[in-house]
Design an enzyme around this catalytic site. Structure first.
Site, short mmCIF file in Angstrom:
data_model
loop_
_atom_site.label_atom_id
_atom_site.label_comp_id
_atom_site.label_asym_id
_atom_site.label_seq_id
_atom_site.Cartn_x
_atom_site.Cartn_y
_atom_site.Cartn_z
N HIS A 17 0.84 -1.20 0.00
CA HIS A 17 0.00 0.00 0.00
C HIS A 17 0.88 1.26 0.00
O HIS A 17 0.64 2.20 -0.75
CB HIS A 17 -0.86 0.07 1.28
CG HIS A 17 -1.90 -1.00 1.42
ND1 HIS A 17 -2.04 -1.75 2.57
CD2 HIS A 17 -2.86 -1.44 0.57
CE1 HIS A 17 -3.06 -2.59 2.43
NE2 HIS A 17 -3.56 -2.44 1.22
N SER A 128 -2.88 -7.45 3.33
CA SER A 128 -3.05 -7.28 4.78
C SER A 128 -3.34 -8.63 5.44
O SER A 128 -2.83 -8.92 6.52
CB SER A 128 -4.22 -6.33 5.07
OG SER A 128 -3.94 -5.06 4.55
P1 ADP Z 1 -5.71 -5.93 1.07
O1 ADP Z 1 -6.10 -6.55 -0.27
O2 ADP Z 1 -4.26 -6.03 1.37
O3 ADP Z 1 -6.62 -6.30 2.20
P2 ADP Z 1 -7.09 -3.39 0.79
O4 ADP Z 1 -8.42 -3.98 0.63
O5 ADP Z 1 -6.88 -2.48 1.93
O6 ADP Z 1 -5.89 -4.40 0.86
O7 ADP Z 1 -6.66 -2.71 -0.59
C1 ADP Z 1 -6.64 -1.35 -0.87
C2 ADP Z 1 -6.01 -1.15 -2.22
O8 ADP Z 1 -4.63 -1.47 -2.16
C3 ADP Z 1 -6.58 -2.00 -3.35
O9 ADP Z 1 -6.61 -1.20 -4.53
C4 ADP Z 1 -5.55 -3.11 -3.50
O10 ADP Z 1 -5.53 -3.64 -4.81
C5 ADP Z 1 -4.28 -2.35 -3.20
N1 ADP Z 1 -3.20 -3.20 -2.72
C6 ADP Z 1 -3.23 -4.04 -1.66
N2 ADP Z 1 -2.03 -4.66 -1.51
C7 ADP Z 1 -1.24 -4.21 -2.52
C8 ADP Z 1 0.11 -4.49 -2.93
N3 ADP Z 1 0.87 -5.39 -2.30
N4 ADP Z 1 0.59 -3.84 -4.03
C9 ADP Z 1 -0.20 -2.96 -4.69
N5 ADP Z 1 -1.46 -2.65 -4.36
C10 ADP Z 1 -1.99 -3.27 -3.29
#
Ligand code: ADP
Length: 160
Positions: A17, A128
């Site tokens: 993130h 996460s």
């Molecule tokens: P997670 O999938 O880790 O639970 P979130 O739902 O909080 O994360 O995702 C928020 C945004 O961050 C989404 O657009 C997701 O695709 C992106 N994201 C999550 N992890 C990564 C990563 N390792 N690299 C790039 N983008 C990410």
């Protein structure tokens, strides 16, 4: 399109993130990290704890703000005057879901655009939930999340 919103659960924020936040903060004039309040999802951290963690992690990025939100993302965007939804992409499976979300949001409000930023290869496996799994099993999460939130994660997992 000068203002973008990066929505997500961030439970907790990972280095994947953070990499997306840092890179896109150079592309947009202002970036708002939107932390979703989702009562249906069991989370490790409360939304306020997540907001505080992210604020702490992005404090050196002057054009990045952190806000919690519930309900429709489009409503937050209208309130903030943001025209762009920013998403990170890790894999083909992310693509399918995100394509659906982008199409839905465009249907709800065609004036908003979704912009995708590819993950760095070294973060393509990182989520996460994988961080929480490793931490719960007693594995090392160094390098997966910002250094300063590691003690929070360990404390929280031990208290559960
Ligand atoms: P997670 O999938 O880790 O639970 P979130 O739902 O909080 O994360 O995702 C928020 C945004 O961050 C989404 O657009 C997701 O695709 C992106 N994201 C999550 N992890 C990564 C990563 N390792 N690299 C790039 N983008 C990410």
């Amino acid at each position: 399109m000068k203002k973008a919103i990066f929505p997500g659960s961030f439970d907790p924020i990972t280095n994947g993130h953070l990499d997306i936040i840092k890179r896109t903060s150079k592309v947009f004039e202002e970036l708002i990290v939107g932390v979703l309040v989702n009562p249906e999802k069991v989370s490790l951290f409360t939304v306020d704890e997540r907001v505080e963690q992210i604020k702490n992690v992005v404090k050196n990025l002057p054009n990045v703000r952190v806000k919690k939100f519930s309900g429709l993302l489009i409503e937050l965007m209208n309130k903030e005057g943001a025209g762009v939804i920013l998403k990170g992409l890790r894999s083909i499976s992310d693509f399918e879901y995100e394509f659906q979300m982008a199409s839905l949001n465009n249907k709800l409000d065609p004036s908003k655009e979704t912009v995708f930023m590819m993950t760095k290869a070294k973060y393509c496996y990182l989520s996460s939930s994988s961080v929480k799994q490793v931490a719960m099993l007693g594995g090392c999460i160094k390098g997966l999340v910002p250094e300063q939130i590691i003690p929070d994660i360990i404390r929280k997992i031990n208290s559960k």
